[in-house]
Motif scaffolding. Structure first.
Motif, PDB file in Angstrom:
ATOM      1  N   ILE A  90       0.860  -1.183   0.000  1.00  0.00           N
ATOM      2  CA  ILE A  90       0.000   0.000   0.000  1.00  0.00           C
ATOM      3  C   ILE A  90       0.894   1.231   0.000  1.00  0.00           C
ATOM      4  O   ILE A  90       2.027   1.199   0.496  1.00  0.00           O
ATOM      5  CB  ILE A  90      -0.959   0.022   1.204  1.00  0.00           C
ATOM      6  N   VAL A  91       0.378   2.308  -0.570  1.00  0.00           N
ATOM      7  CA  VAL A  91       1.171   3.533  -0.662  1.00  0.00           C
ATOM      8  C   VAL A  91       1.152   4.274   0.666  1.00  0.00           C
ATOM      9  O   VAL A  91       2.191   4.658   1.205  1.00  0.00           O
ATOM     10  CB  VAL A  91       0.636   4.428  -1.794  1.00  0.00           C
ATOM     11  N   ASP A  92      -0.025   4.482   1.207  1.00  0.00           N
ATOM     12  CA  ASP A  92      -0.197   5.200   2.466  1.00  0.00           C
ATOM     13  C   ASP A  92      -1.001   4.354   3.440  1.00  0.00           C
ATOM     14  O   ASP A  92      -1.847   3.546   3.028  1.00  0.00           O
ATOM     15  CB  ASP A  92      -0.901   6.539   2.249  1.00  0.00           C
ATOM     16  N   ILE A  93      -0.770   4.552   4.719  1.00  0.00           N
ATOM     17  CA  ILE A  93      -1.499   3.797   5.739  1.00  0.00           C
ATOM     18  C   ILE A  93      -3.001   4.061   5.649  1.00  0.00           C
ATOM     19  O   ILE A  93      -3.823   3.206   5.982  1.00  0.00           O
ATOM     20  CB  ILE A  93      -0.959   4.144   7.150  1.00  0.00           C
ATOM     21  N   SER A  94      -3.384   5.229   5.144  1.00  0.00           N
ATOM     22  CA  SER A  94      -4.804   5.574   5.007  1.00  0.00           C
ATOM     23  C   SER A  94      -5.497   4.753   3.935  1.00  0.00           C
ATOM     24  O   SER A  94      -6.726   4.736   3.852  1.00  0.00           O
ATOM     25  CB  SER A  94      -4.960   7.071   4.699  1.00  0.00           C
ATOM     26  N   ARG A 152       3.061  -4.541   3.238  1.00  0.00           N
ATOM     27  CA  ARG A 152       4.150  -3.570   3.235  1.00  0.00           C
ATOM     28  C   ARG A 152       3.614  -2.174   2.908  1.00  0.00           C
ATOM     29  O   ARG A 152       2.625  -2.024   2.206  1.00  0.00           O
ATOM     30  CB  ARG A 152       5.217  -3.970   2.223  1.00  0.00           C
ATOM     31  N   LEU A 153       4.330  -1.198   3.413  1.00  0.00           N
ATOM     32  CA  LEU A 153       3.944   0.199   3.239  1.00  0.00           C
ATOM     33  C   LEU A 153       5.052   0.936   2.494  1.00  0.00           C
ATOM     34  O   LEU A 153       6.228   0.874   2.873  1.00  0.00           O
ATOM     35  CB  LEU A 153       3.706   0.838   4.612  1.00  0.00           C
ATOM     36  N   LYS A 154       4.681   1.666   1.438  1.00  0.00           N
ATOM     37  CA  LYS A 154       5.676   2.387   0.633  1.00  0.00           C
ATOM     38  C   LYS A 154       6.072   3.719   1.248  1.00  0.00           C
ATOM     39  O   LYS A 154       7.249   4.061   1.331  1.00  0.00           O
ATOM     40  CB  LYS A 154       5.131   2.604  -0.780  1.00  0.00           C
ATOM     41  N   GLU A 202       3.691  10.350   9.092  1.00  0.00           N
ATOM     42  CA  GLU A 202       4.294  11.139  10.178  1.00  0.00           C
ATOM     43  C   GLU A 202       4.234  10.380  11.493  1.00  0.00           C
ATOM     44  O   GLU A 202       5.164  10.421  12.286  1.00  0.00           O
ATOM     45  CB  GLU A 202       3.561  12.480  10.300  1.00  0.00           C
ATOM     46  N   SER A 203       3.108   9.700  11.719  1.00  0.00           N
ATOM     47  CA  SER A 203       2.966   8.908  12.934  1.00  0.00           C
ATOM     48  C   SER A 203       3.060   7.431  12.594  1.00  0.00           C
ATOM     49  O   SER A 203       2.398   6.963  11.663  1.00  0.00           O
ATOM     50  CB  SER A 203       1.622   9.186  13.609  1.00  0.00           C
ATOM     51  N   PRO A 204       3.887   6.670  13.327  1.00  0.00           N
ATOM     52  CA  PRO A 204       4.022   5.244  13.018  1.00  0.00           C
ATOM     53  C   PRO A 204       2.935   4.379  13.652  1.00  0.00           C
ATOM     54  O   PRO A 204       2.935   3.162  13.476  1.00  0.00           O
ATOM     55  CB  PRO A 204       5.385   4.910  13.625  1.00  0.00           C
ATOM     56  N   LEU A 222       4.445  -3.453   7.580  1.00  0.00           N
ATOM     57  CA  LEU A 222       5.904  -3.541   7.538  1.00  0.00           C
ATOM     58  C   LEU A 222       6.492  -2.440   6.665  1.00  0.00           C
ATOM     59  O   LEU A 222       5.821  -1.896   5.786  1.00  0.00           O
ATOM     60  CB  LEU A 222       6.337  -4.898   6.970  1.00  0.00           C
ATOM     61  N   HIS A 223       7.750  -2.142   6.927  1.00  0.00           N
ATOM     62  CA  HIS A 223       8.488  -1.275   6.016  1.00  0.00           C
ATOM     63  C   HIS A 223       8.651  -1.977   4.674  1.00  0.00           C
ATOM     64  O   HIS A 223       8.508  -3.203   4.565  1.00  0.00           O
ATOM     65  CB  HIS A 223       9.852  -0.909   6.611  1.00  0.00           C
ATOM     66  N   GLU A 224       8.983  -1.213   3.665  1.00  0.00           N
ATOM     67  CA  GLU A 224       8.939  -1.670   2.275  1.00  0.00           C
ATOM     68  C   GLU A 224       9.697  -2.976   2.021  1.00  0.00           C
ATOM     69  O   GLU A 224       9.249  -3.827   1.265  1.00  0.00           O
ATOM     70  CB  GLU A 224       9.484  -0.566   1.355  1.00  0.00           C
ATOM     71  N   HIS A 225      10.830  -3.173   2.661  1.00  0.00           N
ATOM     72  CA  HIS A 225      11.656  -4.337   2.329  1.00  0.00           C
ATOM     73  C   HIS A 225      11.736  -5.364   3.467  1.00  0.00           C
ATOM     74  O   HIS A 225      12.566  -6.281   3.404  1.00  0.00           O
ATOM     75  CB  HIS A 225      13.066  -3.885   1.944  1.00  0.00           C
TER      76      HIS A 225
END
Length: 501
Positions: A410-414, A433-435, A439-441, A450-453
């Motif tokens: 996904i691009v954004d958590i939203s 995974r999130l691209k 601002e807030s984790p 997860l982070h991208e990789h």
């Protein structure tokens, strides 16, 4: 009873049976009568007092020094407010005084910066003591006329600022009563020496994993009348503290039956409670533990208010002297056998062998900038039959299975809401995974983000991250996400507090 009598009892302990000693103590104390005819308080009255006095400005545990300054300011007038000194980082440590009586009582809270439950209760108590012309005037007036009370609501403001136990020097203030390396310890010791209180209340939080011995019930409140020497003898000073605790336990057993534990009284020569007792102040330790579905300890805050108010009232009119010291020893001991989640009889198939394990999971709060998240960890595996869980599942017939990573990021958590996350979870995708980092984790989605990789952290050994499924006949029935158990047939994945891994 004269303190020499207690010393003699202790010396005879190896020669005289315990029942005889308890009978002797009972005869010595149970015959004492209250010094007035005022009625004892009951839970309904104390609960009503709390409801009218709750400080609405405090709604969570992670408030800071700056948050309580306006609350202290509003009580100037009804209370005498004094700055006792400053912390390592220059934050003021203040004292509030109430009452005009002869019996002196000192209460101090948050000497550990992340132990704030009782601090919340003290601000509720300030509202109660300042109020006028209501149905609680009799209680309030008895306390005002008979006690002089000093409160130190936040002894370790630097620790509170980052919600950590120790002060800015890295010192545990409760192990600095003798050397006084920290300014905060010197302030507390000087406050006691200047005031010479008859009673002291040492207010703390304990881990939520304490249970009442041999039961599955959390030690929601733990108590202790600290020892004043290595022999753990009992003199008049310590006996008074024990009697006050029995009065608090009377209230607690009516509202949280069998959820009160007693700390080990091994003498700690560096601790303030033990030394206050040694220096002549009858000292009561209150530790706020865990209660189901109360992560911010708001119900435990109410319990603190109730038992502290009850104790002050009973000290004020002397009713605590009617309690038998032997009843203090009837309070069961603390144990440490609780976990957040226990999965019993999970089938493990490692490719070669098939066997069953109990999995015990704990979730720790991780302090981060602008908030906190929860990280689960498998605490222990194997035979956990002596442990208890806030939540337990008999997983007999269920097999451990790894989760999959969603094919698309996904691009954004939203871009992901709770419903979409649950759909992915039911399909066997435990993480996505999130691209773009937000601002807030923080998030409360029932899935790992997860982070991208990155890949899914998982495993079934002690120390592993608890992220997996439980299946039966190739059907996924449960997901364990960061240590939270989610029933995939009836998902109630609320209350998760996670961060991006």
């Amino acid at each position: 009873m004269h303190k020499n009598h207690f010393t003699q009892i202790h010396k005879l302990n190896s020669k005289v049976s315990v029942p005889f000693i308890l009978l002797f103590l009972c005869l010595c104390f149970s015959c004492e009568k209250p010094q007035s005819k005022l009625q004892r308080l009951n839970p309904a009255t104390l609960n009503a007092a709390f409801e009218t006095s709750r400080e609405s400005a405090i709604t969570h545990r992670r408030f800071k020094h700056r948050d309580i300054q306006p609350l202290i300011k509003k009580h100037r007038g009804a209370f005498k407010v004094e700055e006792l000194g400053k912390s390592v980082q220059g934050r003021s440590i203040q004292q509030l005084e109430f009452g005009e009586g002869e019996t002196k009582v000192l209460l101090w809270s948050q000497m550990h910066g992340d132990e704030s439950t009782a601090t919340m209760a003290l601000f509720d108590l300030f509202n109660f003591l300042e109020a006028k012309n209501d149905s609680f005037n009799i209680i309030r007036n008895v306390i005002r006329k008979n006690l002089k009370i000093r409160f130190i609501p936040m002894l370790n403001p630097d620790g509170a600022e980052v919600f950590t136990r120790r002060n800015a020097y890295g010192i545990d203030l409760n192990r600095d009563a003798i050397k006084e390396v920290s300014p905060e310890a010197s302030i507390l010791k000087a406050a006691r020496e200047a005031f010479a209180p008859s009673f002291g209340f040492n207010l703390h939080d304990q881990q939520i994993y304490y249970n009442v011995e041999q039961t599955a019930k959390p030690a929601t409140i733990s108590v202790l009348a600290p020892a004043f020497n290595h022999k753990t003898e009992i003199n008049d000073v310590r006996a008074n503290a024990m009697q006050v605790i029995v009065g608090m336990n009377r209230i607690l057993q009516k509202v949280i039956p069998e959820q009160v534990g007693k700390y080990d009284d091994a003498f700690e020569p560096r601790a303030f409670g033990d030394n206050f007792q040694k220096w002549g102040t009858s000292t009561i330790l209150i530790e706020s533990g865990g209660y189901p579905n109360d992560p911010e300890k708001q119900y435990i805050r109410q319990l603190n208010f109730m038992i502290i108010l009850n104790a002050l009232y009973e000290i004020a009119h002397g009713d605590y002297t009617a309690y038998a010291v032997e009843d203090y020893f009837r309070i069961p001991d603390n144990d440490r056998k609780l976990m957040d989640l226990i999965l019993k009889n999970v089938t493990i198939h490692d490719g070669e062998n098939k066997y069953q394990l109990d999995l015990g999971i704990k979730r720790q709060n991780m302090e981060m900038e602008n908030g906190y998240a929860v990280k689960g960890q498998i605490d222990d595996v194997g035979d956990l039959s002596v442990y208890f869980g806030y939540k337990e599942l008999d997983a007999s017939g269920l097999e451990y299975v790894e989760g999959k990573l969603a094919e698309e990021s996904i691009v954004d958590i939203s871009d992901l809401d709770r419903e979409k996350a649950l759909e992915l979870l039911k399909e066997g995708f435990l993480a996505i995974r999130l691209k773009n980092m937000p601002e807030s984790p923080f998030h409360d989605l029932p899935i790992l983000v997860l982070h991208e990789h990155d890949s899914i952290p998982s495993g079934y050994n002690a120390g592993s991250a608890p992220n997996f499924y439980l299946k039966k006949n190739n059907e996924l029935l449960y997901a364990v996400v960061n240590g939270y158990l989610i029933n995939l047939k009836k998902p109630e994945a609320t209350g998760l507090k996670q961060s991006i891994w």
